[in-house]
Enzyme design. Structure first.
Site, PDB file in Angstrom:
ATOM      1  N   LYS A 110       0.840  -1.216   0.000  1.00 55.27           N
ATOM      2  CA  LYS A 110       0.000   0.000   0.000  1.00 55.27           C
ATOM      3  C   LYS A 110       0.865   1.251   0.000  1.00 55.27           C
ATOM      4  O   LYS A 110       0.470   2.268  -0.556  1.00 55.27           O
ATOM      5  CB  LYS A 110      -0.969   0.013   1.188  1.00 55.27           C
ATOM      6  CG  LYS A 110      -1.965  -1.128   1.174  1.00 55.27           C
ATOM      7  CD  LYS A 110      -3.342  -0.737   0.679  1.00 55.27           C
ATOM      8  CE  LYS A 110      -4.276  -1.921   0.710  1.00 55.27           C
ATOM      9  NZ  LYS A 110      -5.262  -2.137  -0.222  1.00 55.27           N
ATOM     10  N   LYS A 192      -3.655 -10.097  -6.727  1.00 60.20           N
ATOM     11  CA  LYS A 192      -4.927 -10.544  -6.148  1.00 60.20           C
ATOM     12  C   LYS A 192      -6.068  -9.629  -6.593  1.00 60.20           C
ATOM     13  O   LYS A 192      -5.850  -8.449  -6.858  1.00 60.20           O
ATOM     14  CB  LYS A 192      -4.819 -10.620  -4.623  1.00 60.20           C
ATOM     15  CG  LYS A 192      -5.259  -9.401  -3.878  1.00 60.20           C
ATOM     16  CD  LYS A 192      -5.290  -9.637  -2.381  1.00 60.20           C
ATOM     17  CE  LYS A 192      -5.705  -8.368  -1.671  1.00 60.20           C
ATOM     18  NZ  LYS A 192      -7.129  -8.144  -1.575  1.00 60.20           N
ATOM     19  N   LYS A 195     -10.818  -4.675  -4.416  1.00 59.30           N
ATOM     20  CA  LYS A 195     -11.942  -3.788  -4.740  1.00 59.30           C
ATOM     21  C   LYS A 195     -11.530  -2.355  -5.022  1.00 59.30           C
ATOM     22  O   LYS A 195     -12.309  -1.593  -5.571  1.00 59.30           O
ATOM     23  CB  LYS A 195     -13.068  -3.870  -3.712  1.00 59.30           C
ATOM     24  CG  LYS A 195     -12.726  -3.719  -2.261  1.00 59.30           C
ATOM     25  CD  LYS A 195     -14.014  -3.877  -1.436  1.00 59.30           C
ATOM     26  CE  LYS A 195     -13.771  -4.493  -0.079  1.00 59.30           C
ATOM     27  NZ  LYS A 195     -12.905  -3.736   0.803  1.00 59.30           N
TER      28      LYS A 195
HETATM   29  P1  ATP Z   1      -8.975  -3.192  -0.772  1.00 53.92           P
HETATM   30  O1  ATP Z   1      -8.714  -3.112  -2.229  1.00 53.92           O
HETATM   31  O2  ATP Z   1      -9.826  -2.074  -0.240  1.00 53.92           O
HETATM   32  O3  ATP Z   1      -7.759  -3.477   0.047  1.00 53.92           O
HETATM   33  P2  ATP Z   1      -9.819  -5.930  -0.728  1.00 53.92           P
HETATM   34  O4  ATP Z   1     -10.499  -6.348  -1.966  1.00 53.92           O
HETATM   35  O5  ATP Z   1      -8.419  -6.393  -0.515  1.00 53.92           O
HETATM   36  O6  ATP Z   1      -9.956  -4.387  -0.594  1.00 53.92           O
HETATM   37  P3  ATP Z   1     -10.613  -6.203   2.062  1.00 53.92           P
HETATM   38  O7  ATP Z   1     -11.745  -5.414   2.578  1.00 53.92           O
HETATM   39  O8  ATP Z   1      -9.244  -5.739   2.370  1.00 53.92           O
HETATM   40  O9  ATP Z   1     -10.740  -6.378   0.481  1.00 53.92           O
HETATM   41  O10 ATP Z   1     -10.762  -7.717   2.499  1.00 53.92           O
HETATM   42  C1  ATP Z   1     -11.911  -8.326   2.997  1.00 53.92           C
HETATM   43  C2  ATP Z   1     -11.700  -9.813   3.123  1.00 53.92           C
HETATM   44  O11 ATP Z   1     -11.624 -10.405   1.830  1.00 53.92           O
HETATM   45  C3  ATP Z   1     -10.399 -10.189   3.840  1.00 53.92           C
HETATM   46  O12 ATP Z   1     -10.651 -11.306   4.659  1.00 53.92           O
HETATM   47  C4  ATP Z   1      -9.486 -10.564   2.722  1.00 53.92           C
HETATM   48  O13 ATP Z   1      -8.505 -11.493   3.120  1.00 53.92           O
HETATM   49  C5  ATP Z   1     -10.446 -11.181   1.711  1.00 53.92           C
HETATM   50  N1  ATP Z   1      -9.950 -11.022   0.344  1.00 53.92           N
HETATM   51  C6  ATP Z   1      -9.631  -9.855  -0.261  1.00 53.92           C
HETATM   52  N2  ATP Z   1      -9.242 -10.075  -1.526  1.00 53.92           N
HETATM   53  C7  ATP Z   1      -9.300 -11.423  -1.732  1.00 53.92           C
HETATM   54  C8  ATP Z   1      -9.016 -12.261  -2.848  1.00 53.92           C
HETATM   55  N3  ATP Z   1      -8.594 -11.770  -3.990  1.00 53.92           N
HETATM   56  N4  ATP Z   1      -9.193 -13.593  -2.713  1.00 53.92           N
HETATM   57  C9  ATP Z   1      -9.621 -14.117  -1.536  1.00 53.92           C
HETATM   58  N5  ATP Z   1      -9.909 -13.375  -0.447  1.00 53.92           N
HETATM   59  C10 ATP Z   1      -9.761 -12.042  -0.532  1.00 53.92           C
END
Ligand code: ATP
Ligand code: LTN
Length: 325
Positions: A110, A192, A195
């Protein structure tokens, strides 16, 4: 067993969040005491618009409900409404070595992504996450693979606190799904799914069938045309095969057989269709909930007061053990 998990209110929940984390929550809430948190204090560590935050929080709450979290069974609440999170985070910061924090992969990523926004909150992010979990003395934390390192740090902090001040906290364990712990981006299968990335790179739980088709058909695949699982040579197709498998319950071998000699196009068309069908109930519930703000707010306020009762009890003990009362 008490379980804790959280999601940042930073936008539309995608199938990675669902398959990696939220799907497990739905199953776990049947037999455990679950606490699910909308972590707004975490969301403000990366760039955000204050005018949008309240809307994003309410959206996140209706997303939880639409995905199947049951407020009769689980506690759902907003982190900043329970002030003890910030208090415990500060106290735990005093026993967390800087070296541990600078090793964290998410911090490194980040701070590269947001070069002009590298703040102390982003650095201390994992301590706030440890405080979230330890405040409820949760024994298990269902998350995706990317959060495993943070839960390990929470264990280290719990251990250190217990040794230094006396036993209060259980050492929390990560619960990872067997498959789907790391769903990859549709536009770059080496990253990965996330969002805060380009919407083309993820399928939101509420995407229309047309959008799902467009995104899947243009998802990056690999050279060749055979639908076979090979994570190193064919990361794009392998990621789509994993999604197909998780959605349909078929094994990747069964899917390979089904599409033998048929090529990527046909496989992708079929994946778009199974995804659109699978996500239909989510779209429907989400639409319904969007018109029920009052209900969602009331549910969150009840959640916060249930959470507060637990948090206050822990904090009394923590303050006393640390000599603060
Ligand atoms: P951001 O882009 O805002 O960091 P994010 O998509 O990584 O968002 P988070 O809110 O950080 O989402 O994560 C919520 C949950 O979803 C956490 O438990 C995280 O481990 C899981 N998660 C996030 N991305 C993935 C992915 N690509 N595959 C599986 N699990 C995921
Ligand atoms: N850092 C997590 C969100 C999060 C969390 C938590 C997850 C904040 N506090 C406590 C589990 C337990 C993320 O997904 N980015």
């Amino acid at each position: 067993m008490r379980i804790f998990s959280g999601i940042r209110p930073t936008g539309n929940i995608h199938i990675g969040n669902y398959l990696g984390a939220v799907k497990q929550w739905i199953e776990l809430q049947e037999k455990n005491e679950c606490v699910f948190c909308i972590v707004d204090l975490h969301a403000i560590t990366t760039p955000y618009d204050p005018k949008e935050l309240q809307k994003n929080i309410l959206d996140a709450a209706s997303i939880y409900l639409a995905a199947g979290v049951n407020p009769e069974k689980s506690i759902i609440f907003v982190q900043s409404e329970v002030k003890e999170h910030a208090e415990l985070a500060w106290l735990l910061e005093t026993i967390t070595p800087m070296g541990e924090l600078s090793r964290m992969t998410q911090y490194k990523e980040k701070s590269k992504q947001y070069k002009d926004y590298v703040n102390a909150g982003l650095f201390a992010y994992p301590v706030l996450m440890a405080a979230d979990i330890l405040l409820y003395r949760a024994k298990a934390v269902p998350v995706g693979k990317d959060q495993e390192q943070h839960v390990e740090l929470a264990r280290t902090i719990a251990k250190k606190f217990n040794q230094k001040f006396g036993q209060i906290f259980p050492e929390p364990e990560t619960i990872l799904p067997k498959t789907g712990a790391k769903i990859m981006s549709l536009t770059n299968p080496k990253k990965k799914m996330s969002k805060t990335d380009d919407p083309k790179s993820y399928i939101s739980l509420f995407d229309s069938p047309e959008d799902i088709t467009k995104k899947i058909m243009s998802a990056e695949t690999d050279s060749g045309k055979e639908v076979v699982y090979n994570i190193t040579k064919k990361p794009g197709i392998s990621n789509l095969l994993i999604i197909y498998s998780l959605i349909t319950g078929k094994t990747t071998q069964e899917i390979e057989k089904q599409f033998k000699g048929k090529g990527y196009g046909e496989f992708k068309k079929s994946l778009a269709k199974v995804l659109a069908d699978y996500l239909e109930p989510f779209r429907r519930k989400q639409k319904e909930l969007q018109t029920r703000d009052v209900y969602v707010k009331e549910m969150l306020s009840q959640g916060a007061s249930r959470a507060k009762t637990i948090a206050e009890t822990t904090m009394k003990e923590v303050r006393s053990k640390m000599g603060l009362s």
